[in-house]
Design a protein around this motif. Structure first.
Motif: not given
Ligand SMILES: [Zn+2]
Length: 353
Positions: A302-303, A306, A329, A331
């Motif tokens: 994801n990023c 997270c 989040c 993203c």
């Molecule tokens: Zn994220």
């Protein structure tokens, strides 16, 4: 060029590049918390150095995402050597109450050309003596699942659950044939599951389907849809448990080649959450989501903010079979755009046709 020729080429190159390691160096073991048929318990994982998956070593060249052949000694290891390695690995672990032992041979446990019957029998006898072990889980391609071999194994394990895990990957024969090069179809898988089902009245035998999330040449949206459809199919034909394997990029695979050229990305963790949500509400059998490789460069992502949080939530939800509580989040919008983009590309392709 046929996919089989391409895969054989890739495989030959990967094997050429392999460092020669001894069978003991190729073996491994670890333990962790796990979900058993009787509830939360402990798992011991054992990797045995057998000569490698028959499918990967055949003219077919093996599956487009798998590099387990690189973990195999590519030569026969004697039964006595395998038994010694197994005993040494088991001794490293405390066998707590409620334990499942999962044995991986980077191929098929039930194929006697990979794991000789002598070694298989001895390993099962050793496991049967341990009171705290409730389940033994092994892997096999469907062609090696026969009534005779299953009976043979179960007779050595009168008090244990014996589970055969089979990599169905997808319930779409098209995906299996053209995107994975799996070398078998739904009817072969179903035949193996039926053998297991028919033996349930006499033995504690169960089945598990491995489902692969996002094969090559698959969009984010298709990957979600295929995972959900495959889980429903597995339940419908009588599989007892499901284990999802979201794609991570293995070295020396066609998947890696496409990834390096920017033509493939592993799935978003948002997609994985979507699959868990849908499958845990629509399918009644236990569903495990493998989280290895999550948040790494070669795995589902994801990023940075997270990845880890979601990985931990999913691990926890595997044990409780719940739907992980989602948090916000930034993203997520990018993921939504990715899923919608695959929608657009798909409908343009449909227009062209
Ligand atoms: Zn994220």
């Amino acid at each position: 060029m046929q996919i089989q020729d391409l895969m054989s080429d890739i495989r030959r190159n990967a094997i050429k590049r392999m460092d020669k390691k001894s069978p003991a160096e190729l073996s491994a073991s670890w333990s962790s918390e796990d979900l058993l048929h009787s509830g939360i318990g402990n798992a011991i994982f054992i990797i045995l150095p057998t000569p490698g998956c028959a499918h990967a070593l055949s003219e077919s060249g093996g599956c487009t995402m798998c590099s387990y052949i690189a973990d195999s000694p590519l030569e026969n290891v004697s039964s006595s050597q395998l038994i010694d390695i197994f005993k040494n690995l088991m001794e490293k672990h405390e066998i707590k109450p409620k334990t499942v032992v999962k044995i991986f041979v980077s191929g098929s446990f039930l194929n006697e050309k990979e794991l000789p019957k002598e070694a298989r029998d001895e390993i099962l006898k050793i496991l049967n003596k341990e009171e705290n072990i409730e389940e033994i889980v092994v892997e096999s391609r469907p062609e090696f699942v026969t009534e005779e071999i299953i009976k043979n194994c179960c007779d050595l394990l009168p008090d244990k659950i014996f589970e055969i895990s089979i990599g169905l990957e997808s319930s779409s024969d098209y995906i299996k044939e053209y995107k994975i090069n799996k070398g078998f179809l739904n009817e072969d898988f179903k035949r193996a599951i039926n053998i297991i089902k028919n033996l349930k009245s006499n033995y504690k035998i169960t089945s598990k389907a491995y489902l692969f999330v996002k094969p090559i040449l698959t969009s984010e949206k298709e990957a979600i849809e295929d995972a959900v459809a495959s889980a429903k199919y597995a339940e419908k034909i009588g599989v007892d448990r499901i284990s999802f394997c979201p794609a991570t990029i293995h070295k020396g695979t066609l998947m890696e080649i496409l990834w390096r050229r920017g033509s493939y990305q592993p799935p978003w963790i948002w997609s994985i959450l979507e699959i868990i949500k849908k499958v845990r509400s629509e399918v009644k059998i236990p569903v495990i989501m493998d989280t290895s490789g999550f948040g790494t460069r070669r795995g589902p992502f994801n990023c940075k903010k997270c990845n880890k949080k979601f990985k931990n939530l999913i691990i926890e939800s595997n044990l409780k079979q719940t739907i992980p509580e989602e948090f916000k989040c930034e993203c997520k919008d990018k993921w939504i755009a990715d899923v919608e983009f695959s929608n657009i590309t798909r409908s343009t392709t449909a227009l062209k046709n």
